[in-house]
Design a protein around this motif. Structure first.
Motif, PDB file in Angstrom:
ATOM      1  N   ARG A 283     -35.703  48.306   6.825  1.00 16.65           N
ATOM      2  CA  ARG A 283     -34.674  47.623   6.032  1.00 16.65           C
ATOM      3  C   ARG A 283     -34.992  46.137   5.961  1.00 16.65           C
ATOM      4  O   ARG A 283     -35.570  45.572   6.896  1.00 16.65           O
ATOM      5  CB  ARG A 283     -33.295  47.816   6.674  1.00 16.65           C
ATOM      6  N   ARG A 290     -29.558  41.866   1.904  1.00 12.16           N
ATOM      7  CA  ARG A 290     -29.808  43.257   1.515  1.00 12.16           C
ATOM      8  C   ARG A 290     -28.624  43.808   0.720  1.00 12.16           C
ATOM      9  O   ARG A 290     -28.803  44.468  -0.313  1.00 12.16           O
ATOM     10  CB  ARG A 290     -30.046  44.096   2.773  1.00 12.16           C
ATOM     11  N   ALA A 294     -28.746  44.868  -3.171  1.00 13.27           N
ATOM     12  CA  ALA A 294     -28.351  46.212  -3.629  1.00 13.27           C
ATOM     13  C   ALA A 294     -27.307  46.101  -4.738  1.00 13.27           C
ATOM     14  O   ALA A 294     -27.387  46.792  -5.759  1.00 13.27           O
ATOM     15  CB  ALA A 294     -27.798  47.039  -2.462  1.00 13.27           C
ATOM     16  N   ASN A 295     -26.345  45.223  -4.555  1.00 17.23           N
ATOM     17  CA  ASN A 295     -25.332  45.027  -5.596  1.00 17.23           C
ATOM     18  C   ASN A 295     -25.961  44.588  -6.903  1.00 17.23           C
ATOM     19  O   ASN A 295     -25.612  45.087  -7.973  1.00 17.23           O
ATOM     20  CB  ASN A 295     -24.326  43.957  -5.149  1.00 17.23           C
ATOM     21  N   MET A 298     -27.796  47.410  -8.572  1.00 17.92           N
ATOM     22  CA  MET A 298     -26.829  48.324  -9.185  1.00 17.92           C
ATOM     23  C   MET A 298     -26.281  47.750 -10.488  1.00 17.92           C
ATOM     24  O   MET A 298     -26.130  48.461 -11.475  1.00 17.92           O
ATOM     25  CB  MET A 298     -25.680  48.593  -8.217  1.00 17.92           C
TER      26      MET A 298
ATOM     27  N   HIS B 370     -22.366  53.864   0.213  1.00 17.57           N
ATOM     28  CA  HIS B 370     -23.280  54.170  -0.894  1.00 17.57           C
ATOM     29  C   HIS B 370     -24.160  52.983  -1.282  1.00 17.57           C
ATOM     30  O   HIS B 370     -25.259  53.163  -1.788  1.00 17.57           O
ATOM     31  CB  HIS B 370     -22.496  54.720  -2.089  1.00 17.57           C
ATOM     32  N   ARG B 371     -23.691  51.773  -1.019  1.00 16.49           N
ATOM     33  CA  ARG B 371     -24.546  50.607  -1.236  1.00 16.49           C
ATOM     34  C   ARG B 371     -25.743  50.669  -0.275  1.00 16.49           C
ATOM     35  O   ARG B 371     -26.886  50.471  -0.666  1.00 16.49           O
ATOM     36  CB  ARG B 371     -23.749  49.327  -0.975  1.00 16.49           C
ATOM     37  N   ASP B 372     -25.423  50.978   0.973  1.00 15.87           N
ATOM     38  CA  ASP B 372     -26.474  51.096   1.983  1.00 15.87           C
ATOM     39  C   ASP B 372     -27.441  52.228   1.628  1.00 15.87           C
ATOM     40  O   ASP B 372     -28.661  52.083   1.714  1.00 15.87           O
ATOM     41  CB  ASP B 372     -25.825  51.349   3.345  1.00 15.87           C
ATOM     42  N   TYR B 374     -28.059  53.467  -1.308  1.00 19.55           N
ATOM     43  CA  TYR B 374     -28.831  53.102  -2.502  1.00 19.55           C
ATOM     44  C   TYR B 374     -30.009  52.199  -2.118  1.00 19.55           C
ATOM     45  O   TYR B 374     -31.136  52.393  -2.570  1.00 19.55           O
ATOM     46  CB  TYR B 374     -27.910  52.390  -3.497  1.00 19.55           C
ATOM     47  N   ALA B 375     -29.719  51.214  -1.270  1.00 14.67           N
ATOM     48  CA  ALA B 375     -30.783  50.305  -0.823  1.00 14.67           C
ATOM     49  C   ALA B 375     -31.870  51.086  -0.090  1.00 14.67           C
ATOM     50  O   ALA B 375     -33.071  50.876  -0.312  1.00 14.67           O
ATOM     51  CB  ALA B 375     -30.206  49.212   0.079  1.00 14.67           C
ATOM     52  N   THR B 376     -31.472  52.006   0.774  1.00 16.35           N
ATOM     53  CA  THR B 376     -32.443  52.817   1.511  1.00 16.35           C
ATOM     54  C   THR B 376     -33.280  53.655   0.546  1.00 16.35           C
ATOM     55  O   THR B 376     -34.495  53.758   0.685  1.00 16.35           O
ATOM     56  CB  THR B 376     -31.711  53.727   2.517  1.00 16.35           C
TER      57      THR B 376
END
Lengths: 403, 380
Positions: A283, A290, A294-295, A298, B370-372, B374-376
């Motif tokens: 990670r 992070r 991710a946001n 998305m 789900h953010r976590d 998605y990142a994974t």
């Protein structure tokens, strides 16, 4: 033959033509990116431009009689895809300033036959660059309060006043300008749209240096500048309709999101890992970054899915949804947030202005980040877009008109 | 709204008119004020069965219509608008998907026709603690006499009081936290040793805690493969998450429509409040966030219909659950805020939407989960 088969055939022939004609020296380069200029790209650029112009591919969807390609939108998309796949770019939109994206489509809609014949071929071939005189020092978001005055002098209008944020005015041959032709009418009803050559005594320009260090915009001054009556676009005092349409074309061209989305540079996540590192489970080491990364990814995905959805709706059996109206702000958010994240994750390497301590990419990114602040201002600021959504889509009362 | 086929448009119109006429928000209020233990009306469920909604995912050979996930989504969206309570998502989508994906011939033949005709209500029992974390499954399934004995507890089981059977995620090997060692079982609600208790949640829907006290099962109760049930479980969950995305878009859209209507009619300072730019801009932002979230919700359903691989489905489902969750969270708060005092009263419906929003957000993984994820999935 089905439509899809026809398009496949068109793709094959386009691919072959591009492979045979794209000059080697242009591959992997883009005008305006990483310091490439018309001079640095030299004769290759002119050869490639002329070849594309010969096929009408500078403006593939315009009618052939005006220098276009007479093709469908899907075919036009195939052309840009195939040129991009071959590592090239289409220089014509870049060489015409506001020509192919805004002026041309508006002339096609509002112009007389004479105007179309005189103005469109030069745009489609990439030989005539256009700028637009819209904003004024005291008429930004409130464009309709513009004060540049046009006086009727028989065959021509005589213009006095000044425009600001005219992109490329110092290198353009023609200008489309909104001017006041009736001082007594309500402010939106006394405006006309005229076209005038830049090479004349009454027109002068002065580049504006931006926070990014570049000067893509000018101030443009009209001191008894002349615009032929034959170059009045649309009806006298109906310039507001013309400019609204023009700005719709502008929004259309500003909805694509991040400009780097289609290149095969490393992903933002990989760049982040390169600068920030990762933990034992792979990670990103900075947990807060992070989450925000991710946001952002998305948001970018949601934006591109929405662009796709609108395209599908336009072809399908559902009315085109109001979603189109939100795309300018959404594209802006995606692009600006990406820039901010990139700057942040580079740490102090993201603070460079010049010199050896920084890579080309790092320096380029700082300039891009600064330049990107303009996106939520030009083409109708983020706030103006929200006014448009709230009034035109949601039917809420107008908030920007007095009484 | 995605470009729908003629059939999908018909289903949507049918769902819209049925939900607004037969199962509107007022019906939910009535149910809330009743002592209905199942937390949905039996005739509501019957009507859904008759309209064929329980068979939307099921092949024609088993009595279904096989119309796919986007079709299921347009129905769920309309139900989400009216907060119509039913086991349609829990059983018609999640339970049914478990059998379609993991069931052998015998299980499919035994269960699918009954799921379609509504006599079977099959729901997934996965969570064991307050946070959704499928890898943490600890409920023990011990091999014995060629079968299994299940012992442990499940909580927050959707429609757990009405269910006639459960798909139970249990641990046949390894320890909590391992993906390996999870096995899915189909367990009839009437099994000896199985007990359930209703959970009174703020959204007044049918949740239950289910306890397993040495519940004895034959080997034929295993769904899919022993020890390798985690992937199947995730695929089933991802279908549920995609369905929830559609339902949540409906709930968000209805909350938005109510808010917009109020902005156009409520007057203060001598003008409608929607003429204030602060509120006009907020409405524009909420509208934009719903449109962007809708693309994610529909994208996830379309990915399933297109037969996307498990990784793509997982990515799109997490995108949908997270993004629509963000949107609903904000919209439900603004529904109350913009309505002001009346939004705080029980007499007005806004509170139902706020309470339902939080439950939907939490189901099968909240936004952070789900953010976590998605990142994974994207490798960072």
């Amino acid at each position: 033959m089905s439509q899809d088969q026809q398009l496949d055939g068109f793709r094959d022939s386009t691919r072959k033509w591009v492979a045979a004609n794209l000059p080697e020296g242009l591959k992997g380069k883009v005008l305006g990116m990483e310091g490439e200029t018309e001079t640095s790209l030299g004769a290759d650029l002119q050869t490639w431009r002329a070849l594309l112009a010969g096929k009408g591919w500078g403006a593939p969807t315009w009618p052939t009689q005006f220098g276009g390609g007479g093709l469908s939108h899907p075919e036009a998309k195939v052309i840009s895809q195939e040129i991009a796949k071959a590592g090239g770019f289409n220089p014509i939109p870049l060489l015409t300033g506001m020509g192919t994206t805004m002026v041309g489509p508006t002339v096609l809609e509002y112009g007389t036959d004479d105007q179309k014949e005189r103005h469109l071929p030069g745009i489609a071939s990439g030989e005539v660059r256009w700028c637009l005189g819209l904003s004024e020092p005291n008429a930004g978001s409130d464009l309709a309060s513009l004060a540049t005055k046009a006086t009727d002098e028989g065959d021509a209008f005589v213009l006095n006043g000044s425009k600001i944020w005219t992109s490329g005015a110092d290198i353009s041959q023609w200008c489309g300008a909104v001017v006041r032709t009736d001082n007594n009418a309500k402010k939106r009803d006394g405006i006309s749209f005229v076209m005038l050559p830049m090479a004349q005594e009454g027109v002068s320009t002065k580049p504006i240096k931006l926070i990014s260090g570049s000067s893509p915009f000018c101030e443009t001054f009209f001191d008894d500048a002349r615009a032929d009556k034959a170059d009045l676009l649309g009806d006298l005092n109906d310039g507001w309709s013309v400019v609204k349409r023009l700005l719709q074309h502008e929004r259309q061209s500003q909805t694509s999101g991040s400009r780097e989305a289609n290149t095969d540079k490393e992903t933002l996540a990989d760049t982040a890992k390169r600068y920030v590192g990762e933990d034992s489970e792979g990670r990103l080491a900075d947990a807060d970054l992070r989450v925000r990364l991710a946001n952002h990814l998305m948001d970018a995905k949601a934006h591109s899915l929405t662009v796709g959805r609108i395209t599908a709706e336009a072809r399908g059996n559902v009315e085109v949804s109001a979603a189109a109206s939100i795309l300018k702000n959404s594209a802006t958010d995606v692009t600006q947030t990406r820039s901010e994240l990139l700057l942040e994750l580079m740490g102090s390497q993201g603070l460079g202005w010049e010199g050896d301590k920084f890579s080309e990419d790092e320096l380029e990114h700082v300039r891009q980040w600064l330049w990107g602040k303009a996106i939520s201002i030009y083409g109708g600021s983020a706030e103006v877009q929200k006014n448009i959504i709230s009034k035109n889509i949601l039917g809420l009362p107008e908030t920007t008109q007095k009484g | 709204m995605a470009a729908l086929t003629e059939e999908q448009s018909m289903v949507r119109d049918q769902a819209k008119s049925w939900a607004t006429e037969q199962a509107p928000i007022g019906a939910f209020r009535k149910m809330r004020d009743s002592d209905n233990a199942e937390r949905f009306e039996p005739q509501t469920w019957q009507s859904m069965v008759e309209m064929g909604w329980t068979g939307i995912l099921v092949p024609e050979a088993f009595g279904g219509s096989d119309l796919g996930f986007l079709t299921f989504g347009v129905v769920l969206e309309e139900l989400g608008r009216q907060l119509t309570a039913s086991p349609l998502l829990a059983s018609g989508l999640v339970g049914t998907s478990a059998i379609l994906l993991g069931g052998n011939d015998a299980q499919q033949q035994a269960l699918l026709p009954r799921l379609v005709d509504g006599s079977e209500i099959l729901t997934l029992a996965v969570d064991e603690g307050p946070r959704h974390e499928p890898r943490e499954v600890a409920l023990a399934a011990t091999a014995k006499d060629g079968g299994y004995v299940l012992s442990g507890d499940k909580t927050f089981v959707l429609e757990g009081m009405a269910a006639t059977s459960f798909v139970v995620a249990a641990r046949t090997s390894g320890t909590a936290g391992d993906a390996k060692g999870i096995t899915l079982f189909v367990v009839p609600a009437g099994s000896a040793g199985l007990a359930r208790k209703a959970i009174a949640t703020m959204d007044n829907r049918g949740y239950a805690s289910v306890s397993f006290d040495a519940v004895t099962l034959g080997a034929d109760a295993v769904l899919g493969r022993v020890d390798d049930g985690f992937e199947l479980l995730e695929q089933v969950l991802d279908r549920g998450r995609a369905g929830l995305g559609a339902e949540m878009i409906g709930t968000s859209s209805q909350a938005f429509d109510m808010t917009l209507e109020y902005l156009k009619t409520r007057e203060q300072f001598g003008r409608v409040i929607g003429s204030f730019q602060a509120l006009g801009h907020r409405a524009a932002e909420l509208f934009s966030s719903i449109e962007l979230a809708r693309s994610c919700a529909e994208g996830a359903l379309q990915t399933l219909d297109a037969g996307g691989d498990a990784d793509t489905v997982a990515q799109m489902s997490s995108l949908s659950k997270c993004r629509v969750g963000d949107c609903l969270h904000r919209m439900s708060n603004q529904l109350i805020q913009i309505h002001g005092g009346i939004g705080m009263t029980d007499e007005f419906d806004a509170g139902f939407y706020l309470k339902r929003a939080r439950a939907l957000e939490a189901t099968f993984g909240n936004r952070a989960y789900h953010r976590d994820r998605y990142a994974t999935q994207l490798g960072f």
